[in-house]
Design a protein around this motif. Sequence first.
Motif, mmCIF file in Angstrom:
data_model
loop_
_atom_site.group_PDB
_atom_site.id
_atom_site.type_symbol
_atom_site.label_atom_id
_atom_site.label_comp_id
_atom_site.label_asym_id
_atom_site.label_seq_id
_atom_site.Cartn_x
_atom_site.Cartn_y
_atom_site.Cartn_z
ATOM 1 N N VAL A 1 0.851 -1.187 0.000
ATOM 2 C CA VAL A 1 0.000 0.000 0.000
ATOM 3 C C VAL A 1 0.888 1.238 0.000
ATOM 4 O O VAL A 1 1.664 1.458 0.928
ATOM 5 C CB VAL A 1 -0.924 0.024 1.241
ATOM 6 N N MET A 2 0.766 2.046 -1.054
ATOM 7 C CA MET A 2 1.577 3.257 -1.213
ATOM 8 C C MET A 2 0.694 4.495 -1.365
ATOM 9 O O MET A 2 1.155 5.539 -1.832
ATOM 10 C CB MET A 2 2.471 3.119 -2.448
ATOM 11 N N SER A 3 -0.557 4.421 -0.993
ATOM 12 C CA SER A 3 -1.508 5.506 -1.225
ATOM 13 C C SER A 3 -1.121 6.780 -0.484
ATOM 14 O O SER A 3 -0.390 6.767 0.507
ATOM 15 C CB SER A 3 -2.906 5.064 -0.787
ATOM 16 N N ARG A 4 -1.608 7.896 -0.996
ATOM 17 C CA ARG A 4 -1.457 9.211 -0.368
ATOM 18 C C ARG A 4 0.002 9.612 -0.152
ATOM 19 O O ARG A 4 0.338 10.217 0.861
ATOM 20 C CB ARG A 4 -2.221 9.262 0.960
ATOM 21 N N LEU B 1 3.121 -10.380 -5.684
ATOM 22 C CA LEU B 1 2.161 -9.313 -5.415
ATOM 23 C C LEU B 1 0.759 -9.650 -5.916
ATOM 24 O O LEU B 1 0.578 -10.084 -7.040
ATOM 25 C CB LEU B 1 2.624 -8.014 -6.057
ATOM 26 N N GLU B 2 -0.209 -9.411 -5.031
ATOM 27 C CA GLU B 2 -1.616 -9.599 -5.354
ATOM 28 C C GLU B 2 -2.379 -8.281 -5.313
ATOM 29 O O GLU B 2 -3.437 -8.155 -5.924
ATOM 30 C CB GLU B 2 -2.248 -10.588 -4.373
ATOM 31 N N LEU B 3 -1.855 -7.303 -4.554
ATOM 32 C CA LEU B 3 -2.497 -5.996 -4.463
ATOM 33 C C LEU B 3 -1.444 -4.910 -4.405
ATOM 34 O O LEU B 3 -0.557 -4.930 -3.555
ATOM 35 C CB LEU B 3 -3.387 -5.910 -3.213
ATOM 36 N N LEU B 4 -1.550 -3.958 -5.324
ATOM 37 C CA LEU B 4 -0.680 -2.793 -5.370
ATOM 38 C C LEU B 4 -1.585 -1.575 -5.282
ATOM 39 O O LEU B 4 -2.340 -1.287 -6.213
ATOM 40 C CB LEU B 4 0.123 -2.796 -6.668
ATOM 41 N N ASP B 5 -1.539 -0.877 -4.154
ATOM 42 C CA ASP B 5 -2.508 0.175 -3.854
ATOM 43 C C ASP B 5 -1.870 1.560 -3.986
ATOM 44 O O ASP B 5 -1.010 1.945 -3.195
ATOM 45 C CB ASP B 5 -3.050 -0.021 -2.438
ATOM 46 N N PHE B 6 -2.308 2.316 -5.018
ATOM 47 C CA PHE B 6 -1.874 3.694 -5.225
ATOM 48 C C PHE B 6 -3.058 4.648 -5.042
ATOM 49 O O PHE B 6 -3.175 5.649 -5.753
ATOM 50 C CB PHE B 6 -1.300 3.881 -6.636
ATOM 51 N N SER B 7 -3.931 4.371 -4.117
ATOM 52 C CA SER B 7 -5.133 5.188 -3.924
ATOM 53 C C SER B 7 -4.798 6.666 -3.794
ATOM 54 O O SER B 7 -3.799 7.040 -3.178
ATOM 55 C CB SER B 7 -5.876 4.733 -2.664
ATOM 56 N N ASP B 8 -5.645 7.503 -4.370
ATOM 57 C CA ASP B 8 -5.509 8.954 -4.274
ATOM 58 C C ASP B 8 -4.288 9.503 -5.005
ATOM 59 O O ASP B 8 -3.871 10.636 -4.768
ATOM 60 C CB ASP B 8 -5.495 9.424 -2.815
ATOM 61 N N ILE B 9 -3.684 8.701 -5.869
ATOM 62 C CA ILE B 9 -2.578 9.182 -6.699
ATOM 63 C C ILE B 9 -3.026 9.099 -8.159
ATOM 64 O O ILE B 9 -3.419 8.034 -8.637
ATOM 65 C CB ILE B 9 -1.304 8.342 -6.491
#
Length: 259
Positions: A178-181, A204-212
Amino acid sequence: MQIFGCTGAGTPNPCAIQESTASPPLNVNSFRTEQAHIGFNLVTVVPSGDPGAQRSSVLFFEGKNRVNKACLGVSEGEMLGPALAENTGLTELNINWNHLRGPGAVAFARALEANIFLRVLDISYNGFGDPGASAVGEALKTNNVLEELNMSNNRISAVGALSLGLGLRVNQTLRILVMSRNPMRGEGCFGVLKSVRDNPESALELLDFSDIQVDREFDDLAISVKVILPALSIKTAAHRVEYKRLASSLHPVPTGVCP
């Protein structure tokens, strides 16, 4: 089994790190300092039906005091790092909403190179910055145990993201990142994803760049990565989807936290 303690009532630093070996099975310990109101919970679990099975432990260490801002800082990170490197039982660690940054963040991250038990780590909302992200990237080159890592809101720019990606090129165990925000922009997201693409053994199963925000070039790369890693889900500002597995594996954000 070693655990980390936070004591220090009456001392100059109310959150000095100490170690303890007291860890009875099926025990939940809650500690809170009188001055700083910084607490943590250690949960030790013994799998049912198998007394001889390996125990697992979960440590939640969260800043609670907005007034005094007495959170884990640089010096605590420098002490916590060596302790984590030598720990032989902790499987989940949550130290979100603290002030681990600069040399403290680097010292803590370097411990991941030696630790062979930790599987879930939440270091979100700490301000690790680019030096901390780079140190985590170095650790991921050799760490073959960590499965879930939350680095959201850590002031990581595109430079730090690219350094982190160097570890992702070779790591084969991390499942959730998780790398969001983070202010890494589309350039940083693209660099991280490119590193994942260059690693056909990635778990990797989930790569989270939320809000980017990402651009068309990122989307095109994501399509090519999905061919190599069909199980990978990629979350960006344009894909606001809740993942129940992520929510259950990472400790909820506390209601009262350090700024």
